[in-house]
Design an enzyme around this catalytic site. Sequence first.
Site, PDB file in Angstrom:
ATOM      1  N   TRP A  50       0.826  -1.208   0.000  1.00 60.24           N
ATOM      2  CA  TRP A  50       0.000   0.000   0.000  1.00 60.24           C
ATOM      3  C   TRP A  50       0.856   1.251   0.000  1.00 60.24           C
ATOM      4  O   TRP A  50       0.462   2.275  -0.585  1.00 60.24           O
ATOM      5  CB  TRP A  50      -0.983  -0.033   1.164  1.00 60.24           C
ATOM      6  N   ASP A  95      -2.103   6.485   6.465  1.00 57.14           N
ATOM      7  CA  ASP A  95      -3.152   5.577   6.006  1.00 57.14           C
ATOM      8  C   ASP A  95      -3.385   4.566   7.115  1.00 57.14           C
ATOM      9  O   ASP A  95      -2.618   3.615   7.285  1.00 57.14           O
ATOM     10  CB  ASP A  95      -2.703   4.891   4.713  1.00 57.14           C
ATOM     11  N   LYS A 129     -12.752  -2.214   6.943  1.00 52.63           N
ATOM     12  CA  LYS A 129     -11.959  -3.129   7.760  1.00 52.63           C
ATOM     13  C   LYS A 129     -12.387  -3.064   9.227  1.00 52.63           C
ATOM     14  O   LYS A 129     -12.820  -4.057   9.796  1.00 52.63           O
ATOM     15  CB  LYS A 129     -10.471  -2.818   7.601  1.00 52.63           C
TER      16      LYS A 129
END
Length: 359
Positions: free
Chosen positions: A102, A171, A195
Amino acid sequence: MSRVYNFCSGPAALPEAVLEKAQSEMLDWHGAGVSVMEMSHRSSEFMSILASAKARLIRLLDINDDYEILFVQGGASTLFSQIPANLIADFESACYLDTGVWSTKAIKEAKKYTNVKIAGSSKAQNYTTVPDLSSLALDEKAAYLHICPNETIGGLEFSDLPETDLPIIADLSSTILSRKIDVSKYGMIYAGAQKNVGPAGVVICIIRKDLLARCDDSLPTVWNFSTVAANDSMINTPPTYAIYLADLVFEWLEAQGGVDAIEAINIRKASALYDFIDSSSFYSNPIDPAYRSRMNVPFTLANDSLDALFIEESEAAGLRTLAGHRSVGGMRASIYNAMPMEGIVALIDFMRAFEQRHG
């Protein structure tokens, strides 16, 4: 049909109490005669839901008045572009910490907007550890430092922050609300909801107000953080049902005792699973123990020819979505807040029995 233990990395399991409450309110929200999915986002009913979600998040994370909370669309991946577009302003570069998949995706998008300086990378270690945060190559004249404290795919997590005057942009898609954080140490936090917060479709942004001054009017209107903030996340129709479900999850978290309480549960869950893996010669985890994720636990089998059988048998046992990401293989158990300890026990029992049959 009975519910299974869902170890999916996202969209992930939601607390059953949340699903049950949403089910009970599906046709008629609090006597309004309509579902949340049907009501106007400008109605007093939805405005109360949005206000409740913001207020609960402020309490859960102890967010002070220096920050704005935005609910935006497009997924966290859209923020990879939206962040540099909004925050570069007159700066000539931005710093990025490279710790996994990511991070590299965020770097790729940022390069379209500015000169990206890699402050540190663990690519040479196959992203199994974290660069030394005390010796990063930081350009203190950069616009910000971007980090991804939990790499969902690799199963790597860190909580310490480097010493810098740069605004830290994080993030926290796989970390938010799973452990205590000091929001005041960040310039901006963003997190895809699917999530630890709710269903896919909404991204939470917590941004320091002074950074909003960097946002340029030349940006597309719906991309401009300052404009979105000025319109209370309703510059266009927001993802109303996703925000409603996020509010229910925040309510559920408060009932559990808040972030401190859920963190203690998460520590117990992750420790139990890692302890079992470490005690076995059949299973292994590749991540530096100092940086193992509490949320995403990857593991491999001693004989990868058994991977397909492991997935088949685990699915039959009611343990869903344990296959690792296609880019890394193996297995991965995502054990976010909604995963109960009973699910961890069931997984360990299955893994032990599978090892006895095939080890």
